[in-house]
Write a protein that holds these residues in place. Structure first.
Motif, PDB file in Angstrom:
ATOM      1  N   GLN A 104      40.173  31.574  31.805  1.00  0.00           N
ATOM      2  CA  GLN A 104      40.469  30.154  32.017  1.00  0.00           C
ATOM      3  C   GLN A 104      40.388  29.765  33.490  1.00  0.00           C
ATOM      4  OE1 GLN A 104      44.276  29.538  30.003  1.00  0.00           O
ATOM      5  NE2 GLN A 104      43.200  28.496  28.335  1.00  0.00           N
ATOM      6  N   ILE A 105      40.245  30.742  34.385  1.00  0.00           N
ATOM      7  CA  ILE A 105      39.946  30.430  35.784  1.00  0.00           C
ATOM      8  C   ILE A 105      38.748  29.490  35.852  1.00  0.00           C
ATOM      9  CG2 ILE A 105      39.073  31.392  37.968  1.00  0.00           C
ATOM     10  CD1 ILE A 105      40.632  33.957  37.306  1.00  0.00           C
ATOM     11  N   ALA A 106      37.773  29.710  34.980  1.00  0.00           N
ATOM     12  CA  ALA A 106      36.550  28.907  34.983  1.00  0.00           C
ATOM     13  C   ALA A 106      36.833  27.424  34.809  1.00  0.00           C
ATOM     14  CB  ALA A 106      35.606  29.385  33.880  1.00  0.00           C
ATOM     15  N   LEU A 107      37.904  27.099  34.095  1.00  0.00           N
ATOM     16  CA  LEU A 107      38.225  25.704  33.839  1.00  0.00           C
ATOM     17  C   LEU A 107      38.713  24.993  35.098  1.00  0.00           C
ATOM     18  CD1 LEU A 107      40.048  26.093  30.410  1.00  0.00           C
ATOM     19  CD2 LEU A 107      37.598  25.841  30.872  1.00  0.00           C
ATOM     20  N   GLU A 108      39.052  25.777  36.129  1.00  0.00           N
ATOM     21  CA  GLU A 108      39.509  25.184  37.388  1.00  0.00           C
ATOM     22  C   GLU A 108      38.355  24.895  38.345  1.00  0.00           C
ATOM     23  OE1 GLU A 108      42.636  27.493  39.251  1.00  0.00           O
ATOM     24  OE2 GLU A 108      43.228  28.339  37.318  1.00  0.00           O
ATOM     25  N   HIS A 109      37.155  25.357  38.008  1.00  0.00           N
ATOM     26  CA  HIS A 109      36.035  25.169  38.935  1.00  0.00           C
ATOM     27  C   HIS A 109      35.751  23.686  39.120  1.00  0.00           C
ATOM     28  CE1 HIS A 109      31.980  25.326  40.650  1.00  0.00           C
ATOM     29  NE2 HIS A 109      32.314  26.540  41.060  1.00  0.00           N
TER      30      HIS A 109
END
Length: 242
Positions: free
Chosen positions: A219-224
Motif C-alpha cells: 500500500q506504499i504505492a498508494l501514497e505515490h
C-alpha cells in the motif's frame, strides 16, 4: 492519486507490457537528458520482463541500473537478484559495467547497505536531506503483501528519510538490503508487476482496505504522488472490480 491498472491474459503478457512501458519511458528520458535510471526487483515475472526488455531498442549505454532489493548472497548465487538481471538483461542487452550499481550482497549486510546508499548519493549528487529520483522503479508484491524487502510489521515501513538499509527476513532466515519507502515514493515512475492467483486476495486487500502499510506494505504505492502503474495478469486481478 488513483492507481493505473492494466490486466493481461497471462504472466508473459504482463511482463511484456511492463517491458514495453519501461523502454518507452526510458527513451523519453534519454531524449531530454544524457542518462536514465532504472531500479529493478527479482523474481520469476521480472525475469520474463528482463528477457523482453533486452530485446527492445533502448540505448543501454546511457541507462544506469539499480536494485530495489537484494539478498545477502554472493553475486553468482542462484538467489541473487543481480545474477538474475545479469543473465537475462545486462548480458543480453550489453549494458556497460560502469552503469551497474549492484548491492554487494557478499559483504556484511549493514556495510553493503551503507555502500549502496553512498553509491546512490554520489550518483544523484544528493544533499543530506534529499531523496534520489529514479526515473523508473519496478517493484513486485509477495502473497503476504510485502514489497521490496519490506515485510508486514516491519518498523522500517515508517522510515521516509532513509535511502537503503539492511533488514532481516526471519521467514527466509536471510539478511537482505532494501530501498526504503522514501526512494519508492520519490521515483518519477513507480511500477508494480504482479502475477499469479496466489496474489489475488492480497491484491484486492491492497486496493480496498483502509491504508495500513504496516499490514500491507504494498500500500506504499498508494501514497505515490503521481500514482503507481500496475501490470497484472488475470489470475492476480481476478478479485478486483473492473
Amino acid at each position: 492519486m488513483s492507481a493505473r491498472r492494466q490486466v493481461f491474459p497471462d504472466t508473459q503478457g504482463a511482463a511484456d507490457a511492463c517491458a514495453r512501458y519501461v523502454a518507452a519511458k526510458l527513451e523519453q528520458k534519454l531524449a531530454a537528458r544524457a542518462w536514465g535510471t532504472l531500479a529493478v526487483s527479482g523474481g520469476h515475472t521480472p525475469k520474463l520482463m528482463f528477457q523482453s526488455l533486452a530485446r527492445l531498442a533502448v540505448d543501454w549505454r546511457r541507462v544506469h541500473l539499480f536494485w530495489v532489493d537484494e539478498r545477502c548472497v554472493l553475486p553468482d548465487d542462484a538467489a541473487s537478484n543481480y545474477r538474475l538481471a545479469k543473465e537475462n538483461l545486462i548480458a543480453p542487452a550489453h549494458i556497460p559495467e560502469a552503469n551497474i550499481h549492484r548491492v554487494k550482497g557478499e559483504l556484511d549486510p549493514h556495510e553493503a547497505a551503507r555502500i549502496y546508499t553512498d553509491d546512490i548519493r554520489k550518483f544523484f549528487q544528493l544533499k543530506a536531506d534529499e531523496m534520489p529520483r529514479f526515473d523508473l522503479v519496478q517493484c513486485g508484491m509477495g502473497p503476504d503483501g510485502h514489497t521490496a524487502s519490506l515485510f508486514p510489521g516491519e518498523p522500517l515501513l515508517d522510515d521516509r528519510k532513509g535511502i537503503a538499509t539492511a533488514v532481516y527476513a526471519p521467514q527466509f532466515t536471510q539478511w537482505r538490503v532494501t530501498l526504503l519507502p522514501g526512494p519508492l515514493l520519490a521515483a518519477r515512475q513507480l511500477l508494480y508487476l504482479v502475477t499469479g492467483e496466489d496474489k489475488a486476495q492480497t491484491l484486492r486487500a491492497v486496493f480496498t482496505e483502509a491504508p495500513n502499510p504496516k499490514k500491507l506494505p504494498s500500500q506504499i504505492a498508494l501514497e505515490h504522488p503521481e500514482g503507481a502503474t500496475w501490470f497484472l495478469d488475470e489470475a492476480a486481478a481476478k478479485l478486483l472490480d473492473s
